[in-house]
Design a protein around this motif. Structure first.
Motif, PDB file in Angstrom:
ATOM      1  N   THR A  49      20.191  44.877   3.935  1.00 54.60           N
ATOM      2  CA  THR A  49      19.183  46.890   4.611  1.00 54.60           C
ATOM      3  C   THR A  49      18.722  48.161   4.169  1.00 54.60           C
ATOM      4  O   THR A  49      19.065  48.416   4.540  1.00 54.60           O
ATOM      5  CB  THR A  49      20.320  46.667   5.946  1.00 54.60           C
ATOM      6  N   GLY A  50      19.752  47.720   2.893  1.00 52.50           N
ATOM      7  CA  GLY A  50      19.137  48.816   2.102  1.00 52.50           C
ATOM      8  C   GLY A  50      20.188  49.896   2.218  1.00 52.50           C
ATOM      9  O   GLY A  50      21.119  49.577   2.799  1.00 52.50           O
ATOM     10  N   PRO A  51      20.451  50.648   0.956  1.00 51.72           N
ATOM     11  CA  PRO A  51      21.809  51.549   0.993  1.00 51.72           C
ATOM     12  C   PRO A  51      21.818  52.410   1.459  1.00 51.72           C
ATOM     13  O   PRO A  51      20.748  52.808   2.100  1.00 51.72           O
ATOM     14  CB  PRO A  51      21.573  51.925  -0.571  1.00 51.72           C
ATOM     15  N   VAL A  52      22.730  52.960   1.741  1.00 51.01           N
ATOM     16  CA  VAL A  52      23.195  54.273   2.915  1.00 51.01           C
ATOM     17  C   VAL A  52      23.801  54.975   1.465  1.00 51.01           C
ATOM     18  O   VAL A  52      25.167  55.017   0.875  1.00 51.01           O
ATOM     19  CB  VAL A  52      23.943  53.493   4.246  1.00 51.01           C
ATOM     20  N   ASP A  53      23.551  56.198   1.884  1.00 45.47           N
ATOM     21  CA  ASP A  53      24.468  57.495   1.109  1.00 45.47           C
ATOM     22  C   ASP A  53      24.779  58.224   1.945  1.00 45.47           C
ATOM     23  O   ASP A  53      24.795  59.479   2.706  1.00 45.47           O
ATOM     24  CB  ASP A  53      23.129  57.920   0.067  1.00 45.47           C
ATOM     25  N   ASN A  54      26.116  58.984   0.684  1.00 47.98           N
ATOM     26  CA  ASN A  54      26.306  60.362   1.920  1.00 47.98           C
ATOM     27  C   ASN A  54      27.003  61.286   0.784  1.00 47.98           C
ATOM     28  O   ASN A  54      27.898  60.668  -0.305  1.00 47.98           O
ATOM     29  CB  ASN A  54      27.761  59.326   2.350  1.00 47.98           C
ATOM     30  N   VAL A  55      26.581  62.619   0.831  1.00 41.20           N
ATOM     31  CA  VAL A  55      27.166  63.908  -0.228  1.00 41.20           C
ATOM     32  C   VAL A  55      27.783  64.405   0.492  1.00 41.20           C
ATOM     33  O   VAL A  55      27.252  64.737   1.611  1.00 41.20           O
ATOM     34  CB  VAL A  55      25.799  63.855  -1.020  1.00 41.20           C
ATOM     35  N   PHE A  56      28.778  64.821  -0.068  1.00 41.29           N
ATOM     36  CA  PHE A  56      29.935  65.592   0.225  1.00 41.29           C
ATOM     37  C   PHE A  56      30.022  66.804  -1.198  1.00 41.29           C
ATOM     38  O   PHE A  56      30.424  66.523  -1.550  1.00 41.29           O
ATOM     39  CB  PHE A  56      30.264  65.971   1.352  1.00 41.29           C
ATOM     40  N   PRO A 114      26.321  50.650   9.522  1.00 41.02           N
ATOM     41  CA  PRO A 114      25.868  48.921   9.491  1.00 41.02           C
ATOM     42  C   PRO A 114      25.934  48.348   8.627  1.00 41.02           C
ATOM     43  O   PRO A 114      24.258  48.139   8.141  1.00 41.02           O
ATOM     44  CB  PRO A 114      24.744  49.145  10.466  1.00 41.02           C
ATOM     45  N   ALA A 115      26.697  48.104   8.164  1.00 43.26           N
ATOM     46  CA  ALA A 115      26.443  47.964   6.424  1.00 43.26           C
ATOM     47  C   ALA A 115      26.301  46.695   6.023  1.00 43.26           C
ATOM     48  O   ALA A 115      27.017  45.734   5.577  1.00 43.26           O
ATOM     49  CB  ALA A 115      27.073  48.406   5.647  1.00 43.26           C
ATOM     50  N   GLY A 116      27.187  45.700   7.616  1.00 39.76           N
ATOM     51  CA  GLY A 116      27.527  44.181   7.509  1.00 39.76           C
ATOM     52  C   GLY A 116      28.695  44.345   6.922  1.00 39.76           C
ATOM     53  O   GLY A 116      29.592  43.967   7.539  1.00 39.76           O
ATOM     54  N   ASP A 117      28.409  43.192   5.697  1.00 36.74           N
ATOM     55  CA  ASP A 117      30.172  43.152   5.523  1.00 36.74           C
ATOM     56  C   ASP A 117      30.904  44.114   4.932  1.00 36.74           C
ATOM     57  O   ASP A 117      30.127  45.409   4.579  1.00 36.74           O
ATOM     58  CB  ASP A 117      30.047  41.362   4.058  1.00 36.74           C
ATOM     59  N   PRO A 118      32.123  44.067   4.655  1.00 35.39           N
ATOM     60  CA  PRO A 118      32.966  44.505   4.063  1.00 35.39           C
ATOM     61  C   PRO A 118      33.084  45.044   2.321  1.00 35.39           C
ATOM     62  O   PRO A 118      32.682  44.092   2.108  1.00 35.39           O
ATOM     63  CB  PRO A 118      34.789  44.237   3.839  1.00 35.39           C
ATOM     64  N   VAL A 119      33.492  46.216   1.963  1.00 32.37           N
ATOM     65  CA  VAL A 119      33.522  46.193   0.945  1.00 32.37           C
ATOM     66  C   VAL A 119      34.691  45.523  -0.189  1.00 32.37           C
ATOM     67  O   VAL A 119      35.597  45.778   0.984  1.00 32.37           O
ATOM     68  CB  VAL A 119      33.452  47.295   0.173  1.00 32.37           C
ATOM     69  N   THR A 120      33.699  44.817  -0.555  1.00 39.72           N
ATOM     70  CA  THR A 120      34.583  44.332  -1.649  1.00 39.72           C
ATOM     71  C   THR A 120      35.289  44.795  -2.522  1.00 39.72           C
ATOM     72  O   THR A 120      35.818  44.274  -3.759  1.00 39.72           O
ATOM     73  CB  THR A 120      34.061  42.383  -2.087  1.00 39.72           C
ATOM     74  N   ALA A 121      34.462  45.174  -3.895  1.00 38.12           N
ATOM     75  CA  ALA A 121      34.304  45.963  -4.983  1.00 38.12           C
ATOM     76  C   ALA A 121      34.065  47.239  -5.320  1.00 38.12           C
ATOM     77  O   ALA A 121      32.637  47.653  -3.988  1.00 38.12           O
ATOM     78  CB  ALA A 121      32.795  45.242  -5.699  1.00 38.12           C
ATOM     79  N   VAL A 122      34.277  48.282  -5.363  1.00 34.63           N
ATOM     80  CA  VAL A 122      33.899  50.033  -5.570  1.00 34.63           C
ATOM     81  C   VAL A 122      34.251  50.151  -6.858  1.00 34.63           C
ATOM     82  O   VAL A 122      34.525  49.746  -7.633  1.00 34.63           O
ATOM     83  CB  VAL A 122      35.208  50.903  -4.697  1.00 34.63           C
ATOM     84  N   GLY A 123      33.270  51.001  -7.512  1.00 34.79           N
ATOM     85  CA  GLY A 123      32.808  51.290  -9.290  1.00 34.79           C
ATOM     86  C   GLY A 123      32.801  53.334  -8.551  1.00 34.79           C
ATOM     87  O   GLY A 123      31.818  53.800  -8.096  1.00 34.79           O
ATOM     88  N   VAL A 124      33.183  53.426  -9.853  1.00 33.05           N
ATOM     89  CA  VAL A 124      33.935  54.814  -9.467  1.00 33.05           C
ATOM     90  C   VAL A 124      33.601  55.389 -11.440  1.00 33.05           C
ATOM     91  O   VAL A 124      34.306  55.296 -11.713  1.00 33.05           O
ATOM     92  CB  VAL A 124      34.939  55.565  -9.443  1.00 33.05           C
ATOM     93  N   ALA A 125      32.359  56.350 -10.819  1.00 36.32           N
ATOM     94  CA  ALA A 125      32.044  57.728 -12.361  1.00 36.32           C
ATOM     95  C   ALA A 125      32.831  58.611 -12.341  1.00 36.32           C
ATOM     96  O   ALA A 125      33.106  59.610 -10.763  1.00 36.32           O
ATOM     97  CB  ALA A 125      30.261  58.175 -11.658  1.00 36.32           C
ATOM     98  N   VAL A 126      33.670  58.256 -13.259  1.00 36.15           N
ATOM     99  CA  VAL A 126      34.971  59.880 -13.281  1.00 36.15           C
ATOM    100  C   VAL A 126      34.524  61.131 -14.382  1.00 36.15           C
ATOM    101  O   VAL A 126      34.668  60.114 -16.254  1.00 36.15           O
ATOM    102  CB  VAL A 126      36.472  59.127 -13.619  1.00 36.15           C
ATOM    103  N   PRO A 127      34.137  62.444 -14.314  1.00 37.67           N
ATOM    104  CA  PRO A 127      33.860  63.146 -15.408  1.00 37.67           C
ATOM    105  C   PRO A 127      35.234  63.578 -15.996  1.00 37.67           C
ATOM    106  O   PRO A 127      35.465  64.108 -16.910  1.00 37.67           O
ATOM    107  CB  PRO A 127      33.493  64.293 -14.001  1.00 37.67           C
ATOM    108  N   ALA A 128      36.445  63.434 -15.110  1.00 38.27           N
ATOM    109  CA  ALA A 128      38.220  63.859 -15.521  1.00 38.27           C
ATOM    110  C   ALA A 128      38.348  62.973 -17.182  1.00 38.27           C
ATOM    111  O   ALA A 128      37.596  61.608 -16.621  1.00 38.27           O
ATOM    112  CB  ALA A 128      38.916  63.485 -14.709  1.00 38.27           C
TER     113      ALA A 128
END
Length: 303
Positions: free
Chosen positions: A23-30, A56-70
């Motif tokens: 269905t296409g990506p869903v973004d959230n910026v804070f 409304p994203a469908g299946d649960p998230v099974t993988a998370v990638g995190v970009a870390v500047p620290a």
């Protein structure tokens, strides 16, 4: 499977959910909270993640990638992050695994991920990327692989020294390109010139209007970045150099100014330098985080 990319920035964080439903990506910026330290930051991140969970994203998230500047140690604990000093000592790997207990959480350096994403977007296996934001990150991709490789640490292009007599960097040295060319350094110099605080919007308008103080201040940033670019190209001879990040992408003509300064520094017999704005703009690290979640980039795992 649905995957999630997370880009932890110096002043804000961005999340992108890519559902398996197509269905296409869903973004959230804070923006990070102004007070409360690491605990408040993690609460804000948890709230942003929960908001995406309700999408409304469908299946649960099974993988998370995190970009870390620290800077992290081998266990995933924060050794230092000048933009978020309260994170020092934080067991980031454990905290992130706790936010997504049912997913595989992977961490990698934000500059490395940005470079990989830009190399993919450009179809170029030999690339240097510099991201100019609150700080300066970036990475080197040679033969389609990260250089020097995750086993030997990330490529800290922000700490290339461009002026031995320059300002003190957050790392403790003097003259790192980050201490001269980063968005925070530019705004700090602008404030000294004008005798008052200067926000990014004010700087951008003054830069567009050709006001001398803005031309001089941004020009110093472009010159320092050009020196870093030329030095890196002398060493690794990339086919392409890209410049992105929120600060660079938000200033019209900034990359062209850096390219002009590069032309002034090139040796006639030196390597040819092809320099372009980042294809992904300020989103290189976020795109790289999604690649990481999909297993297309090397990482450290949490949990």
């Amino acid at each position: 499977m649905s995957v999630l990319g997370v880009d932890l920035g110096g002043t804000k964080a961005a999340l992108r959910l890519e559902p398996s439903s197509g269905t296409g990506p869903v973004d959230n910026v804070f923006a990070w909270p102004a007070t409360g330290g690491a605990a408040a930051d993690l609460s804000a991140l948890a709230a942003a993640a929960a908001a995406l969970d309700r999408a409304p994203a469908g299946d649960p998230v099974t993988a998370v990638g995190v970009a870390v500047p620290a800077t992290l140690d081998a266990s995933g604990r924060v050794r230092g992050w000048p933009n978020r000093p309260s994170w020092r000592g934080l067991d980031l790997g454990r905290e992130l695994a706790g936010l997504w207990p049912d997913a595989e959480v992977r961490l990698a350096d934000d500059g490395d991920l940005a470079a990989l994403a830009e190399a993919g977007a450009a179809g170029c296996p030999d690339l240097v990327h510099l991201g100019v934001g609150t700080g300066i990150g970036g990475g080197i991709v040679l033969g389609g692989a990260l250089c020097p490789g995750t086993a030997r640490g990330s490529c800290e292009v922000g700490h290339v020294i461009v002026d031995l007599a320059g300002e003190r960097c957050d790392c403790g040295r003097h003259g790192c390109v980050q201490s001269v060319a980063s968005g925070r350094a530019v705004l700090r110099r602008a404030a000294r010139r004008l005798g008052r605080d200067v926000g990014f919007d004010v700087l951008r308008e003054a830069w567009r209007d050709g006001e001398p103080w803005a031309l001089e201040t941004v020009g110093e940033s472009a010159a320092a970045l050009a020196a870093a670019v030329v030095s890196l190209c002398e060493l690794v001879r990339p086919r392409l150099v890209t410049i992105g990040g929120g600060f660079a992408s938000g200033l019209p003509g900034y990359v062209a100014e850096v390219a002009h300064r590069v032309r002034q520094l090139e040796r006639p017999e030196g390597p040819p330098i092809l320099l372009r704005p980042a294809a992904l703009g300020a989103l290189s690290s976020l795109d790289g985080a999604v690649l990481l979640a999909r297993g297309a980039a090397p990482s450290a795992r949490c949990g």
